[in-house]
Design a protein around this motif. Sequence first.
Motif, PDB file in Angstrom:
ATOM      1  N   SER A 231       0.848  -1.187   0.000  1.00 42.64           N
ATOM      2  CA  SER A 231       0.000   0.000   0.000  1.00 42.64           C
ATOM      3  C   SER A 231       0.882   1.234   0.000  1.00 42.64           C
ATOM      4  O   SER A 231       2.032   1.204   0.463  1.00 42.64           O
ATOM      5  N   ILE A 232       0.346   2.318  -0.518  1.00 45.52           N
ATOM      6  CA  ILE A 232       1.107   3.570  -0.582  1.00 45.52           C
ATOM      7  C   ILE A 232       1.482   4.038   0.820  1.00 45.52           C
ATOM      8  O   ILE A 232       2.601   4.504   1.058  1.00 45.52           O
ATOM      9  N   GLU A 233       0.549   3.921   1.771  1.00 45.32           N
ATOM     10  CA  GLU A 233       0.800   4.393   3.129  1.00 45.32           C
ATOM     11  C   GLU A 233       1.990   3.676   3.767  1.00 45.32           C
ATOM     12  O   GLU A 233       2.730   4.270   4.552  1.00 45.32           O
ATOM     13  N   GLU A 234       2.176   2.413   3.443  1.00 47.13           N
ATOM     14  CA  GLU A 234       3.245   1.630   4.046  1.00 47.13           C
ATOM     15  C   GLU A 234       4.611   1.942   3.445  1.00 47.13           C
ATOM     16  O   GLU A 234       5.627   1.859   4.136  1.00 47.13           O
ATOM     17  N   GLN A 235       4.668   2.292   2.172  1.00 45.34           N
ATOM     18  CA  GLN A 235       5.965   2.370   1.515  1.00 45.34           C
ATOM     19  C   GLN A 235       6.330   3.732   0.937  1.00 45.34           C
ATOM     20  O   GLN A 235       7.427   3.898   0.407  1.00 45.34           O
ATOM     21  N   LEU A 236       5.459   4.706   1.065  1.00 42.27           N
ATOM     22  CA  LEU A 236       5.774   6.026   0.519  1.00 42.27           C
ATOM     23  C   LEU A 236       5.232   7.105   1.441  1.00 42.27           C
ATOM     24  O   LEU A 236       4.035   7.163   1.720  1.00 42.27           O
ATOM     25  N   MET A 237       6.131   7.956   1.943  1.00 45.19           N
ATOM     26  CA  MET A 237       5.722   9.073   2.777  1.00 45.19           C
ATOM     27  C   MET A 237       6.225  10.369   2.145  1.00 45.19           C
ATOM     28  O   MET A 237       7.430  10.639   2.137  1.00 45.19           O
ATOM     29  N   LEU A 238       5.316  11.139   1.601  1.00 46.29           N
ATOM     30  CA  LEU A 238       5.660  12.394   0.944  1.00 46.29           C
ATOM     31  C   LEU A 238       5.080  13.567   1.707  1.00 46.29           C
ATOM     32  O   LEU A 238       3.907  13.537   2.114  1.00 46.29           O
ATOM     33  N   ARG A 239       5.881  14.577   1.883  1.00 48.46           N
ATOM     34  CA  ARG A 239       5.413  15.777   2.566  1.00 48.46           C
ATOM     35  C   ARG A 239       5.897  17.017   1.823  1.00 48.46           C
ATOM     36  O   ARG A 239       6.982  17.537   2.104  1.00 48.46           O
ATOM     37  N   PRO A 240       5.124  17.482   0.868  1.00 51.19           N
ATOM     38  CA  PRO A 240       5.503  18.728   0.179  1.00 51.19           C
ATOM     39  C   PRO A 240       5.637  19.871   1.181  1.00 51.19           C
ATOM     40  O   PRO A 240       4.826  20.008   2.092  1.00 51.19           O
ATOM     41  N   PHE A 241       6.662  20.668   1.037  1.00 49.69           N
ATOM     42  CA  PHE A 241       6.892  21.765   1.970  1.00 49.69           C
ATOM     43  C   PHE A 241       5.819  22.843   1.814  1.00 49.69           C
ATOM     44  O   PHE A 241       5.433  23.202   0.695  1.00 49.69           O
ATOM     45  N   PRO A 242       5.325  23.389   2.942  1.00 50.16           N
ATOM     46  CA  PRO A 242       4.301  24.439   2.908  1.00 50.16           C
ATOM     47  C   PRO A 242       4.916  25.785   2.535  1.00 50.16           C
ATOM     48  O   PRO A 242       5.293  26.585   3.397  1.00 50.16           O
ATOM     49  N   ILE A 243       5.019  26.051   1.246  1.00 45.08           N
ATOM     50  CA  ILE A 243       5.760  27.229   0.774  1.00 45.08           C
ATOM     51  C   ILE A 243       4.975  28.532   0.948  1.00 45.08           C
ATOM     52  O   ILE A 243       5.504  29.614   0.699  1.00 45.08           O
ATOM     53  N   GLY A 244       3.727  28.438   1.387  1.00 48.31           N
ATOM     54  CA  GLY A 244       2.911  29.648   1.481  1.00 48.31           C
ATOM     55  C   GLY A 244       3.068  30.436   2.764  1.00 48.31           C
ATOM     56  O   GLY A 244       2.337  31.404   2.994  1.00 48.31           O
ATOM     57  N   ILE A 245       4.014  30.060   3.650  1.00 45.62           N
ATOM     58  CA  ILE A 245       4.212  30.783   4.914  1.00 45.62           C
ATOM     59  C   ILE A 245       5.000  32.060   4.628  1.00 45.62           C
ATOM     60  O   ILE A 245       6.161  32.008   4.198  1.00 45.62           O
TER      61      ILE A 245
END
Length: 479
Positions: A345-359
């Motif tokens: 499953s995607i949850e088990e093998q891929l963790m992506l966190r795009p940076f919150p560039i809007g700060i």
Amino acid sequence: MQKDAEDFVGKYLKELKENNAAVFVGAGLSRAAGYVDWPGLMSPIASDLGLDATKETDLVALAQYHLNTNATNRHQLNQLLIDEFSDLKGPTENHTLLARLPIQTYWTTNYDRLIEAALEAGGRRVDAKYTNEQLAITRRGRDAVIYKMHGDIEHPDKAVLSKDDYERYHSTHAPFVTALLGDLVEKTFLFLGFSFSDPNLDFILSRIRSRFTQHQRQHYCIAKRRSRQSKESKAEFDYALIKQELLLQDLLRFNIKTILVDEFSEIAELLRTIEHRYRRRSVFISGSAADYGSWGQSATGEFMAKLARALIEKDLRITSGFGLGIGEAVVTGAVQQIYSTRQRSIEEQLMLRPFPIGISDPQERDRTFKRYRNELVEQAGIAIFVMGNKNVGGKIVQADGVRAEFELAKAKGLYLIPIGSSGSAASELWNEVTSQIDVFFPRNTRTIRPLLKAIGRPVKDPNDLLEPLLKLIDCLAKE
């Protein structure tokens, strides 16, 4: 590492990966933090009774004797708990290591809050259970459950202390018995700081053995090998060794295998080994690209997608901040490989966190990015760095974020793999690592050196780097 310890580490890692691992913590772990153990807690009670707690083996009976002579008034017992466990002592290294492992189920007979403190310090949301009513309530967003089967320091009047408490436990705390029985059947437990003299646990283990005579789940215990005490005669020491060996054999009836260590410090070493080997199954990919250099965008994207597919195929987990110009290809390759089999499953093998560039606020953005990077990096054991450049005012410069992630990964002990051939920041980082290979890779340096050099040589087709890169990752993942 001894064979039985190596066997334990390998099998417990497998249970961690499959989310089947649990921990049972006893008083021994709290004692290392400065809290009293049972003899220490019962010492003033024993003294009032004209007894010596260090000479007594049935310490639960001491609490009962006290109640018998005080018309069942628990005030002094409650006050003892408050006096001994209200001080907010810090978690030990063992608590911290346990909290960093992907364990969701914790059981304890301790009244203190050291496990909670260690988990919360690591950013985890804890759901503590110490009353029957709490078992029916679930804390939203929890990622760790602590079952405190003998109570909590905040409610000393309800703590399980005396023989009366123990004898009535299976009626007063029946939901806890049922819950523990279920977990012991379904999960692989690691017992730490536990003496196995608790009558509740003994009763539950006996029920499991009677129901699952031939099909008990394997559990483990780490304990210190009995050493000779000061002023202890050889005959007394030999007697103690025989008694310990008989206890360990008896635990095998419940399929609990004991790993003996010579020093308590070795327990932390085993836990660190488990954490290290678990984390190295996760690969952090750091990189960004506004300029793809001689490779071009198409070839770079194809290379990163193939790399991601290969990592997933090797059953490795990918974490990434979705770097500009790099992240999309990583996602593409990873998702394609994950969807190629129904067992992943995607949850088990891929963790992506795009940076919150809007700060907009610079200080707030820096604080957020720092925490963001920390949470991404600390879950991995291997870090790959590719390219690392950005466009600032129409000029291509090295990405300071890639350098920050490199320094963070280095501080957290990750294996660092800069793909020097990709240029930009990764090239600079590759030079730094290769100039000190014996520092960054103190083990297996002879094998790693040529592979690391191979991913730094100029190539027209980045796909030529896949073979040495994957060999290098294989080497590190198995180290």
